[in-house]
Design a protein around this motif. Structure first.
Motif: not given
Length: 569
Positions: A326-327, A329-332, A352, A362, A472, A480, A510
């Motif tokens: 999740k961490l 995947a949450d990145q942009t 996504k 992510g 990223c 963001y 993170d």
């Protein structure tokens, strides 16, 4: 403790010249070093005043460090939130992940740490540091190296056990050992402050050269003293000093270390193929070499714990936890794309969904670090259908220091020293003179001073990037991913800094997970912040959510910090 007391010889490790670390790690120490050994030593010989004594003693200590190498990684990861045990995991691993120490556990063996320490103490108390040759003290480089090994091992001890006996003299008998294990008990602050004072006068000592023809890769044996001092100061809450030590290491006059530009990227604006890597040889600083044969010494078991191998019938004992997935995947991910027809540069955000693989979402470092696939197997097969790969696992080396992780600790120290803009620049832009001028305001530049100065001839746009860009995309244009700002202007500049520091720290922690996942850092990073903030929930909540939903039993257990640590015997 009877098993813990070493029968120390001049070489400190009884089997060293015949096998152990010397036998396999370097093919032949005697050949590489152009030294000779009688393979036999007597009490009268235990003076450590010959070059061969020094060489074999240092390598012997590395041999002892092999016994704790796997454990350092596992204690840092299995207690954290980035991995979780599979059904095939051993009972010891499952209990370690659950912080259940009601039964004996193979990963709770403090004797192995004190074997390293006792070897170091023997060397430091026995080597002839006064001996000179051509006006130089012969053994000071080895002396400094062994001091760093001892300090590093104590730091691992304190992270694993919380409060430990600080012993700086060699223990030669069982009664001595029993008594010493009940005295001078120190917590993390006590350990760190002692070794900061113990090491700092040796910070500029050059690492030893055992053989003039030795390959430079053997320098990987030596722990970087200034980075270690940075770690000790960081844990001790001496943030200005920590930032200074890290900066000295990174901006070293003889060996400057810019971040580099390695990254995992989307190949083009169609987001169909991933290319590149973010790990390069020059990123690694220090490693414990492991053996390839039991006859030669200690073989790493990490490949069979963290991954599917024929030896474990493809049943990996660990897998990436949902919290890690999740961490990531949450990145942009932001891509800078030039339109050939018009020459216009667009800023594109990676989708996504609709990707070739669901884990290509992510931050792309995750898909380079971890893979899980399935194969067809017979219903009665002894082999697992799930195939798990942790690409960072290396059976030949257990890495202790990596340049990018040192940059992130440097950012952590800068932030806590009161320089959140500088810390953010490490994450988003990379520190070199142009970026310092552009992204850090004059007040902070003046306050931070030399801590954020890097020499133009070695640090530039061509070789320096923000660490976030390693997975990223172009973080410098990512709208963001920005320095947190309060919704309304606060009364003073210091109020704004105080608002930013914990939020930037969250971003750094993170980033440490995204950059350093599966390398053995995670639990210790969470623990350091929780201790700093006096907030056990910082650690407890994240670890309890490793599986997705919060495990209330585990959360309540970890709200008491006494349960974070392994019990001493």
């Amino acid at each position: 403790m009877k098993k813990n007391i070493l029968k120390l010889t001049a070489y400190l490790v009884t089997a060293l010249p015949l096998g152990g670390v010397a036998g396999g790690m370097f093919s032949s120490c005697a050949d590489m070093m152009e030294t000779e050994s009688d393979y036999v030593s007597y009490e009268k010989d235990n003076t450590l005043n010959h070059a061969t004594d020094s060489v074999y003693s240092v390598l012997g200590i590395v041999g002892k460090m092999q016994h704790i190498a796997d454990r350092v990684v596992l204690l840092g990861e299995v207690r954290g939130d980035l991995v979780q045990p599979t059904a095939a995991a051993s009972a010891d691993l499952k209990r370690l992940a659950a912080f259940d120490f009601s039964e004996e556990n193979k990963y709770n063996n403090v004797a192995d740490y004190y074997a390293v320490i006792n070897n170091c103490n023997y060397f430091l108390n026995t080597v002839d540091t006064a001996m000179e040759r051509r006006g130089k003290k012969v053994f000071i480089p080895e002396y400094a190296v062994v001091k760093s090994y001892r300090a590093w091992t104590y730091l691992q001890l304190a992270q694993a056990y919380g409060r430990v006996p600080l012993i700086t003299r060699p223990l030669m008998t069982e009664p001595e050992a029993r008594k010493a294990m009940t005295e001078n008990i120190q917590n993390m602050d006590g350990i760190c402050n002692f070794f900061i004072d113990d090491l700092k006068e040796y910070a500029d000592v050059a690492t030893p050269t055992f053989d003039k023809n030795a390959n430079a890769k053997y320098l990987d044996l030596f722990i970087p003293m200034k980075a270690l001092l940075g770690d000790l100061c960081l844990w001790a809450g001496r943030y200005q000093e920590a930032a200074d030590w890290y900066h000295q290491f990174l901006n070293d006059r003889d060996r400057p270390r810019p971040t580099g530009t390695m990254a995992v990227r989307w190949a083009n604006a169609q987001f169909r193929n991933v290319t590149g890597t973010y790990l390069a040889t020059e990123d690694y600083i220090t490693a414990i070499p492991m053996e390839s044969r039991v006859f030669d010494g200690v073989i790493s078991d990490l490949p069979n714990i963290m991954g599917s191998t024929l030896q474990n019938n493809y049943y990996s004992q660990l897998t990436a936890a949902p919290a890690m997935r999740k961490l990531s995947a949450d990145q942009t991910f932001v891509l800078e794309n030039k339109v050939e027809a018009t020459g216009v540069i667009d800023t594109l955000v990676a989708p996504k969904t609709g990707l070739s693989y669901d884990y290509w979402v992510g931050d792309l470092r995750f898909c380079r670090n971890f893979e899980q696939t399935s194969v067809n197997v017979d219903a009665f097969s002894e082999y697992s259908k799930d195939r798990i790969t942790f690409r960072k696992v290396n059976k030949s080396y257990i890495y202790l220091y990596r340049k990018s992780m040192i940059y992130l600790r440097y950012a952590e120290a800068l932030n806590r020293a009161g320089y959140p803009q500088s810390a953010m620049a490490v994450l988003k832009y990379g520190l070199y003179s142009d970026n310092v001028e552009k992204y850090i305001d004059e007040v902070e530049r003046e306050a931070a001073g030399a801590l954020i100065e890097f020499r133009d001839e070695y640090f530039s746009e061509e070789n320096t990037r923000g660490i976030h860009s390693r997975g990223c995309g172009e973080s410098r244009i990512n709208k963001y991913y920005v320095l947190p700002q309060p919704e309304e202007e606060l009364a003073t500049r210091q109020d704004t800094i105080d608002y930013q520091i914990p939020l930037v720290e969250d971003m750094i922690i993170d980033e440490m997970a995204l950059e350093g996942s599966f390398e053995g850092y995670r639990f210790n990073d969470l623990m350091r912040v929780a201790m700093r903030r006096g907030d056990n929930s910082y650690l407890a909540d994240r670890v309890a959510r490793r599986g997705g939903e919060r495990d209330e039993t585990l959360y309540n257990l970890l709200m008491e910090d006494k349960n974070w640590y392994l019990p001493l015997p």
